[in-house]
Design an enzyme around this catalytic site. Structure first.
Site, mmCIF file in Angstrom:
data_model
loop_
_atom_site.group_PDB
_atom_site.id
_atom_site.type_symbol
_atom_site.label_atom_id
_atom_site.label_comp_id
_atom_site.label_asym_id
_atom_site.label_seq_id
_atom_site.Cartn_x
_atom_site.Cartn_y
_atom_site.Cartn_z
ATOM 1 N N ASP A 1 -76.468 75.794 32.412
ATOM 2 C CA ASP A 1 -75.529 74.704 32.554
ATOM 3 C C ASP A 1 -74.220 75.189 31.925
ATOM 4 O O ASP A 1 -74.219 76.166 31.163
ATOM 5 C CB ASP A 1 -76.091 73.476 31.818
ATOM 6 N N ASP B 1 -71.047 72.899 30.832
ATOM 7 C CA ASP B 1 -70.465 72.026 29.808
ATOM 8 C C ASP B 1 -71.497 71.711 28.725
ATOM 9 O O ASP B 1 -72.540 71.135 29.013
ATOM 10 C CB ASP B 1 -70.001 70.707 30.449
HETATM 11 C C1 G6P Z 1 -70.716 68.286 33.654
HETATM 12 C C2 G6P Z 1 -70.377 67.404 32.483
HETATM 13 C C3 G6P Z 1 -70.251 65.958 32.909
HETATM 14 C C4 G6P Z 1 -69.277 65.842 34.081
HETATM 15 C C5 G6P Z 1 -69.757 66.690 35.238
HETATM 16 C C6 G6P Z 1 -68.834 66.639 36.439
HETATM 17 O O1 G6P Z 1 -72.042 68.123 33.991
HETATM 18 O O2 G6P Z 1 -71.390 67.483 31.475
HETATM 19 O O3 G6P Z 1 -69.812 65.189 31.823
HETATM 20 O O4 G6P Z 1 -69.166 64.499 34.471
HETATM 21 O O5 G6P Z 1 -69.890 68.033 34.804
HETATM 22 O O6 G6P Z 1 -67.665 67.343 36.146
HETATM 23 P P1 G6P Z 1 -66.373 67.431 37.077
HETATM 24 O O7 G6P Z 1 -65.611 68.569 36.475
HETATM 25 O O8 G6P Z 1 -66.827 67.706 38.465
HETATM 26 O O9 G6P Z 1 -65.686 66.118 36.979
HETATM 27 MG MG MG Z 2 -74.093 70.090 30.028
#
Ligand code: G6P
Ligand code: MG
Length: 219
Positions: A8, A10
């Site tokens: 993953d 983030d």
């Molecule tokens: C990751 C983060 C989420 C976020 C998602 C979508 O999974 O942990 O908090 O909402 O990505 O991100 P984006 O950059 O597409 O908005």
């Molecule tokens: Mg994450």
């Protein structure tokens, strides 16, 4: 036998949660919605559209789909702008070391992120070269806790799920890994990722040595 690792992004490779928080907070303030770190915590690992719906539910708000997309886009513009300040110094401690080690040991490595901005984040970190496959929010339709993004990544690596270890910091991310039959490493507190096969508080403890020691029959 373990042949591949799926990460993953983030909360595992870099900590973007605070940047997501700032961007959602700006939108929420403009809309007169309540939004705090506790609500932000629920957005960990879930898609942008799922995120705005969580925030709207929290505020008892309902809007038509076009308006929701428009507001989510507004938040995204703020978030993407804030990524310009991200540099190679912004890896979570231990993340770059682990990626480097996996490369030198010849493992296959993929990204399995819900973010549609994963490429930009990886570019800012200068991390693209660590990955054989990049699976992001544009790769599949069903987001975590569905296993689709990890299945996409393992398939592109040419590996079966049982030959891969997924690294995740989100509760729904570990759910997704388990649903896909992957081995899992949880990064973060027990109450969030305690259901992973093994858990570390931070990426710093999640060395290849520590991971190999836990999954010793698989290496
Ligand atoms: C990751 C983060 C989420 C976020 C998602 C979508 O999974 O942990 O908090 O909402 O990505 O991100 P984006 O950059 O597409 O908005
Ligand atoms: Mg994450």
């Amino acid at each position: 036998m373990i042949k591949g690792f799926i990460f993953d992004l983030d909360g595992v490779i870099t900590d973007t949660a605070e940047l997501h928080y700032d961007a959602w907070k700006k939108l929420a303030d403009e809309m007169g919605w309540e939004f705090d770190r506790e609500v932000n915590e629920k957005l960990r690992g879930i898609s942008r559209m799922d995120s705005i719906k969580v925030i709207m539910d929290h505020n008892g708000v309902s809007l038509n789909e076009d308006t929701i997309v428009e507001l989510a886009t507004k938040k995204n513009d703020i978030y993407v702008n804030s990524l310009d300040d991200m540099t190679q110094e912004d890896y979570l401690p231990g993340a770059r070391e682990l990626l480097t080690h996996l490369r030198s040991e010849g493992f296959s490595v993929a990204l399995g992120s819900a973010s549609k901005n994963a490429n930009k984040v990886l570019k800012q970190l200068n991390a693209i070269h660590f990955f054989d496959v990049i699976g992001d929010g544009n790769s599949v339709t069903n987001s975590k806790p569905a296993p689709d993004i990890f299945l996409f990544a393992s398939e592109k690596l040419g590996l079966r799920p049982e030959n891969c270890i997924v690294f995740e910091d989100a509760e729904k991310g570990i759910d997704a890994a388990k649903a896909g039959n992957f081995h899992s490493v949880g990064i973060g507190p027990e109450e969030r990722v305690g259901h992973a096969d093994i858990r570390f508080d931070t990426m710093k403890e999640a060395t290849l040595f520590a991971v190999k020691s836990h999954f010793k029959d698989l290496f």
